[in-house]
Design a protein around this motif. Structure first.
Motif, PDB file in Angstrom:
ATOM      1  N   THR A 251      -7.586  -6.248  -4.292  1.00 58.82           N
ATOM      2  CA  THR A 251      -7.802  -4.983  -5.000  1.00 58.82           C
ATOM      3  C   THR A 251      -7.453  -3.781  -4.122  1.00 58.82           C
ATOM      4  OG1 THR A 251      -9.638  -6.048  -6.173  1.00 58.82           O
ATOM      5  CG2 THR A 251      -9.493  -3.655  -6.324  1.00 58.82           C
ATOM      6  N   LEU A 252      -6.832  -2.814  -4.754  1.00 55.22           N
ATOM      7  CA  LEU A 252      -6.513  -1.548  -4.082  1.00 55.22           C
ATOM      8  C   LEU A 252      -7.786  -0.708  -3.932  1.00 55.22           C
ATOM      9  CD1 LEU A 252      -4.008   0.185  -3.141  1.00 55.22           C
ATOM     10  CD2 LEU A 252      -4.089   1.215  -5.415  1.00 55.22           C
ATOM     11  N   VAL A 253      -8.042  -0.196  -2.718  1.00 50.95           N
ATOM     12  CA  VAL A 253      -9.218   0.664  -2.464  1.00 50.95           C
ATOM     13  C   VAL A 253      -8.765   1.913  -1.695  1.00 50.95           C
ATOM     14  CG1 VAL A 253     -10.902  -1.217  -2.491  1.00 50.95           C
ATOM     15  CG2 VAL A 253      -9.748  -0.625  -0.351  1.00 50.95           C
ATOM     16  N   ASP A 254      -9.682   2.864  -1.575  1.00 56.48           N
ATOM     17  CA  ASP A 254      -9.342   4.124  -0.902  1.00 56.48           C
ATOM     18  C   ASP A 254      -9.079   3.917   0.589  1.00 56.48           C
ATOM     19  OD1 ASP A 254      -9.531   5.591  -3.231  1.00 56.48           O
ATOM     20  OD2 ASP A 254     -11.664   6.028  -2.948  1.00 56.48           O
ATOM     21  N   ASP A 255      -9.890   3.046   1.219  1.00 61.40           N
ATOM     22  CA  ASP A 255      -9.707   2.843   2.654  1.00 61.40           C
ATOM     23  C   ASP A 255     -10.301   1.496   3.072  1.00 61.40           C
ATOM     24  OD1 ASP A 255      -8.852   3.557   5.235  1.00 61.40           O
ATOM     25  OD2 ASP A 255     -10.898   4.161   5.765  1.00 61.40           O
ATOM     26  N   SER A 256      -9.585   0.800   3.939  1.00 58.67           N
ATOM     27  CA  SER A 256     -10.073  -0.463   4.483  1.00 58.67           C
ATOM     28  C   SER A 256      -9.247  -0.806   5.708  1.00 58.67           C
ATOM     29  CB  SER A 256      -9.954  -1.594   3.444  1.00 58.67           C
ATOM     30  OG  SER A 256      -8.611  -2.002   3.299  1.00 58.67           O
ATOM     31  N   LEU A 257      -9.638  -1.865   6.396  1.00 60.62           N
ATOM     32  CA  LEU A 257      -8.891  -2.306   7.573  1.00 60.62           C
ATOM     33  C   LEU A 257      -7.609  -3.052   7.196  1.00 60.62           C
ATOM     34  CD1 LEU A 257     -11.836  -3.563   9.832  1.00 60.62           C
ATOM     35  CD2 LEU A 257     -10.592  -1.385   9.979  1.00 60.62           C
ATOM     36  N   LEU A 258      -7.532  -3.510   5.950  1.00 59.85           N
ATOM     37  CA  LEU A 258      -6.336  -4.218   5.487  1.00 59.85           C
ATOM     38  C   LEU A 258      -5.325  -3.200   4.965  1.00 59.85           C
ATOM     39  CD1 LEU A 258      -7.750  -7.331   3.562  1.00 59.85           C
ATOM     40  CD2 LEU A 258      -6.709  -7.278   5.833  1.00 59.85           C
ATOM     41  N   LYS A 259      -4.241  -3.017   5.720  1.00 55.17           N
ATOM     42  CA  LYS A 259      -3.199  -2.068   5.341  1.00 55.17           C
ATOM     43  C   LYS A 259      -1.928  -2.836   4.979  1.00 55.17           C
ATOM     44  CE  LYS A 259      -5.784   1.481   6.624  1.00 55.17           C
ATOM     45  NZ  LYS A 259      -6.369   2.418   5.652  1.00 55.17           N
ATOM     46  N   ALA A 260      -1.342  -2.501   3.840  1.00 53.84           N
ATOM     47  CA  ALA A 260      -0.130  -3.186   3.393  1.00 53.84           C
ATOM     48  C   ALA A 260       0.904  -2.151   2.974  1.00 53.84           C
ATOM     49  CB  ALA A 260      -0.430  -4.130   2.238  1.00 53.84           C
ATOM     50  N   ALA A 290       2.284   1.551 -11.295  1.00 56.10           N
ATOM     51  CA  ALA A 290       3.259   1.226 -10.257  1.00 56.10           C
ATOM     52  C   ALA A 290       2.945   2.035  -8.996  1.00 56.10           C
ATOM     53  CB  ALA A 290       4.663   1.539 -10.752  1.00 56.10           C
ATOM     54  N   LEU A 291       3.300   1.481  -7.851  1.00 58.72           N
ATOM     55  CA  LEU A 291       3.087   2.165  -6.577  1.00 58.72           C
ATOM     56  C   LEU A 291       4.436   2.468  -5.938  1.00 58.72           C
ATOM     57  CD1 LEU A 291       0.110   0.064  -5.127  1.00 58.72           C
ATOM     58  CD2 LEU A 291       0.001   2.230  -6.380  1.00 58.72           C
ATOM     59  N   LYS A 292       4.489   3.550  -5.199  1.00 52.66           N
ATOM     60  CA  LYS A 292       5.733   3.985  -4.583  1.00 52.66           C
ATOM     61  C   LYS A 292       6.158   3.011  -3.483  1.00 52.66           C
ATOM     62  CE  LYS A 292       7.884   7.923  -2.230  1.00 52.66           C
ATOM     63  NZ  LYS A 292       7.665   9.273  -1.656  1.00 52.66           N
ATOM     64  N   GLU A 293       7.413   2.596  -3.553  1.00 48.97           N
ATOM     65  CA  GLU A 293       7.952   1.695  -2.539  1.00 48.97           C
ATOM     66  C   GLU A 293       7.877   2.332  -1.156  1.00 48.97           C
ATOM     67  OE1 GLU A 293      12.191  -0.537  -1.480  1.00 48.97           O
ATOM     68  OE2 GLU A 293      11.790   0.142  -3.535  1.00 48.97           O
ATOM     69  N   GLY A 294       7.375   1.598  -0.176  1.00 46.75           N
ATOM     70  CA  GLY A 294       7.246   2.092   1.183  1.00 46.75           C
ATOM     71  C   GLY A 294       5.912   2.736   1.495  1.00 46.75           C
ATOM     72  N   SER A 295       5.097   2.989   0.461  1.00 45.76           N
ATOM     73  CA  SER A 295       3.786   3.602   0.703  1.00 45.76           C
ATOM     74  C   SER A 295       2.832   2.582   1.321  1.00 45.76           C
ATOM     75  CB  SER A 295       3.197   4.152  -0.597  1.00 45.76           C
ATOM     76  OG  SER A 295       3.006   3.114  -1.548  1.00 45.76           O
ATOM     77  N   VAL A 296       1.918   3.061   2.145  1.00 48.87           N
ATOM     78  CA  VAL A 296       0.920   2.202   2.794  1.00 48.87           C
ATOM     79  C   VAL A 296      -0.386   2.315   2.022  1.00 48.87           C
ATOM     80  CG1 VAL A 296      -0.375   1.753   4.903  1.00 48.87           C
ATOM     81  CG2 VAL A 296       2.028   2.459   5.039  1.00 48.87           C
ATOM     82  N   VAL A 297      -0.930   1.161   1.640  1.00 48.75           N
ATOM     83  CA  VAL A 297      -2.149   1.140   0.821  1.00 48.75           C
ATOM     84  C   VAL A 297      -3.228   0.314   1.514  1.00 48.75           C
ATOM     85  CG1 VAL A 297      -0.884   1.465  -1.332  1.00 48.75           C
ATOM     86  CG2 VAL A 297      -1.312  -0.854  -0.498  1.00 48.75           C
ATOM     87  N   SER A 298      -4.464   0.540   1.124  1.00 53.18           N
ATOM     88  CA  SER A 298      -5.604  -0.220   1.646  1.00 53.18           C
ATOM     89  C   SER A 298      -6.035  -1.246   0.610  1.00 53.18           C
ATOM     90  CB  SER A 298      -6.775   0.722   1.963  1.00 53.18           C
ATOM     91  OG  SER A 298      -6.424   1.626   2.991  1.00 53.18           O
ATOM     92  N   LEU A 299      -6.368  -2.446   1.081  1.00 55.68           N
ATOM     93  CA  LEU A 299      -6.722  -3.541   0.185  1.00 55.68           C
ATOM     94  C   LEU A 299      -8.073  -4.144   0.565  1.00 55.68           C
ATOM     95  CD1 LEU A 299      -3.285  -5.422   0.140  1.00 55.68           C
ATOM     96  CD2 LEU A 299      -4.101  -3.738  -1.522  1.00 55.68           C
ATOM     97  N   THR A 300      -8.707  -4.756  -0.411  1.00 55.54           N
ATOM     98  CA  THR A 300      -9.908  -5.552  -0.151  1.00 55.54           C
ATOM     99  C   THR A 300      -9.763  -6.888  -0.869  1.00 55.54           C
ATOM    100  OG1 THR A 300     -12.331  -5.547  -0.212  1.00 55.54           O
ATOM    101  CG2 THR A 300     -11.215  -4.683  -2.145  1.00 55.54           C
ATOM    102  N   LEU A 301     -10.406  -7.918  -0.334  1.00 56.69           N
ATOM    103  CA  LEU A 301     -10.303  -9.272  -0.870  1.00 56.69           C
ATOM    104  C   LEU A 301     -11.616  -9.668  -1.531  1.00 56.69           C
ATOM    105  CD1 LEU A 301      -8.596 -10.961   2.226  1.00 56.69           C
ATOM    106  CD2 LEU A 301      -7.484  -9.845   0.277  1.00 56.69           C
TER     107      LEU A 301
END
Length: 303
Positions: A251-260, A290-301
């Motif tokens: 899941t996409l979140v505002d901030d986390s240690l998992l960056k993709a 849709a998300l912008k190609e090349g953007s860095v997002v935070s994820l949670t599992l």
């Protein structure tokens, strides 16, 4: 009960099945899944007695299922097999094909029975149409109705909905499996489609290279896939630190240690499937937009 015990089969010295075992009770459905060439269709043919096992035994109740070496005529009255190649009479009508093995001594009962089966496979209006003029999907539905016409104790289905379009497939699945369950008919189903399995199978066997990876309920296997082949059967997945996650569990979140880093966004109707790079590992997750190609997002599992 169908009892398959340590069944092995070889073709031209190549092992096709290795010590396969399973139990199927009356009214239950066993779904066999696996990659092409994993031995699914071969196992069905062995259960039907179309080929001889090289090792192990197959029983329906107390009766041994024997192959051509020991039984001149293939098949049994209590068992029907719907193969990927339909065994139909092309120059006769749908009604005649379905009612072919029903008694003519009771014409009213025969007519009512065929009418019931035509409704099960949703072929109303085609009763008098010759089979040669039907589409592939319609022929497959005739083959299914023909197989259950005499109420077998067990039915073997090899990719039974593969020729049927999506407009009919969902309701046909429900009709057929409800009919089998209601009439206490055991079913062994070979399939590549998770929709044949999740809602209708009591047990799921995963074959890989002719061996059984796992046999459990579909819900247990789905919840804990343990193998990339199993996870891939159910849909898009990611392998993160040796753990398998389906797309909806990331899941996409505002901030986390998992960056993709986003690579692609694929439109899927009511959501987008996002493909992203997570520390060199390709991961897939669902998102509303849709998300912008090349953007860095935070994820949670989430498991």
């Amino acid at each position: 009960m169908l009892s398959i015990t340590n069944v092995s089969f070889r073709y031209n010295e190549r092992a096709v099945l290795n010590a396969v075992s399973a139990r199927v009770h009356s009214g239950d459905c066993l779904a066999i899944v696996g990659e092409s060439g994993s031995g699914k269709s071969t196992l069905l043919k062995l259960i039907f007695g179309q080929m001889d096992v090289d090792g192990g035994t197959i029983f329906w109740k107390d009766q041994a299922i024997l192959g051509p070496k020991n039984k001149l005529v293939v098949g049994h009255d209590f068992m029907k097999y719907v193969a990927q190649e339909f065994d139909l009479m092309p120059y006769t009508s749908v009604f005649e094909n379905i009612g072919d093995h029903l008694s003519n001594f009771y014409p009213d009962e025969k007519k009512a029975r065929v009418k019931e089966l035509i409704e099960v496979v949703e072929l109303e209006g085609f009763e008098n149409t010759k089979v040669q003029f039907l589409s592939g999907g319609q022929k497959q539905r005739v083959a299914l109705a023909r197989a259950i016409a005499k109420r077998p104790e067990i039915i073997l289905l090899d990719e039974p909905f593969s020729h049927i379009d999506n407009f009919k497939k969902q309701s046909l699945r429900r009709n057929l499996f409800d009919y089998l369950k209601t009439n206490n008919i055991a079913c062994v189903l070979a399939t590549h489609d998770k929709n044949d399995v999740l809602s209708f199978a009591d047990q799921m066997m995963v074959l890989h290279g002719g061996s059984v990876l796992v046999t459990e309920s579909p819900s247990n296997i789905y919840s804990d896939p343990r193998h990339p082949l199993v996870a891939a059967f159910f849909g898009e997945y990611s392998n993160i630190n040796g753990e398998f996650y389906y797309a909806h569990q990331i899941t996409l979140v505002d901030d986390s240690l998992l960056k993709a880093t986003v690579k692609h966004s694929f439109y899927k109707g009511h959501y987008y499937l996002i493909e992203a790079d997570l520390n060199g590992v390709l991961v897939c997750f669902k998102n509303a937009t849709a998300l912008k190609e090349g953007s860095v997002v935070s994820l949670t599992l989430k498991r």
